[in-house]
Design a protein around this motif. Sequence first.
Motif, short mmCIF file in Angstrom:
data_model
loop_
_atom_site.label_atom_id
_atom_site.label_comp_id
_atom_site.label_asym_id
_atom_site.label_seq_id
_atom_site.Cartn_x
_atom_site.Cartn_y
_atom_site.Cartn_z
N HIS A 78 109.00 50.01 -55.16
CA HIS A 78 110.02 50.25 -54.14
C HIS A 78 109.41 50.20 -52.73
O HIS A 78 110.06 49.73 -51.79
N GLN A 79 108.17 50.67 -52.60
CA GLN A 79 107.51 50.61 -51.31
C GLN A 79 107.27 49.16 -50.88
O GLN A 79 107.45 48.80 -49.72
N VAL A 80 106.87 48.32 -51.84
CA VAL A 80 106.70 46.89 -51.55
C VAL A 80 108.02 46.29 -51.11
O VAL A 80 108.07 45.50 -50.15
N CYS A 81 109.10 46.64 -51.79
CA CYS A 81 110.43 46.13 -51.42
C CYS A 81 110.79 46.52 -49.99
O CYS A 81 111.34 45.70 -49.23
N ARG A 82 110.49 47.76 -49.62
CA ARG A 82 110.80 48.20 -48.26
C ARG A 82 110.01 47.41 -47.22
O ARG A 82 110.53 47.05 -46.16
N GLU A 83 108.74 47.15 -47.52
CA GLU A 83 107.92 46.38 -46.59
C GLU A 83 108.44 44.95 -46.46
O GLU A 83 108.48 44.39 -45.36
#
Length: 275
Positions: A78-83
Amino acid sequence: MVQVTDYAESTKRLKNHLLTKMRVACYPVAIVIQEENDILAATFSDTLNNTEAEIGNNILISEQAIYLSRQDEESTFHQVCRELASGVSLILDFSWTGWKLVKLLSQAAGVPYIRAGVSIHPFLRVVDDTLTTLRNATDAVLIFENDIQLEQSLYYLIEFSHLRVLALDGLNATTIKTIANMLPIPSFLVIIADTFHINTIFSQAMEANLIKKDDHWNLVFTDFNYEKFHAGLLTVSITKYVMKKSVCCSLAQLPEACVCPESVKVYSKPVVACK
């Protein structure tokens, strides 16, 4: 999309990617990295600073480190998606096995993906392929120099290897007793370590009378100091896996016929820079 397995090559590809941009701009970079390998974030940050200086600071690079937790991959994903949603020009994957889900995500988003393999896996793959293909091995004892190498190996062994293995972090009284009492006797024993630790572990094995058969032991040197192996200890024939000295010169950014610096180590702290 691009996939590479060499740290030096990944930095070269990054520079080439950036040099295609001829205007002053800022390009954020997402870095996917194992928690235990946080030293790579600092190493790569230095490389980015060097790249900015070499191209006249016409491109400013803002990197974002993302630490991959194997125990909570969903949260990291999810953090990768946000970035990606905030704008990313490149994803660099330093994880031990590569993260297929993020690679697929980068393809769907149209963002270049580069994998840089900085782990024990290349050494492990060489000995694994040799034992299974050339020696018809079905089992082996793998001895590493530290617990980080051991943990890295587990991801490879689970996903790629067909060997039945006992993986150990060095030798001590308990593990020596375990090996000595194993039935049937292991087909092969493998030490994967730098020269200093190979000398230490092999000496321990000799003192414990574990070295009895020819062609039973395999020594995989992860550094370039293998000429300092204590060959006088040998009472049986062994198999040694070593790298060409020219590889060292390339990693150290020195001429091909250089005198290899003893400090150069392939997987733990890359000695590279963009040129």
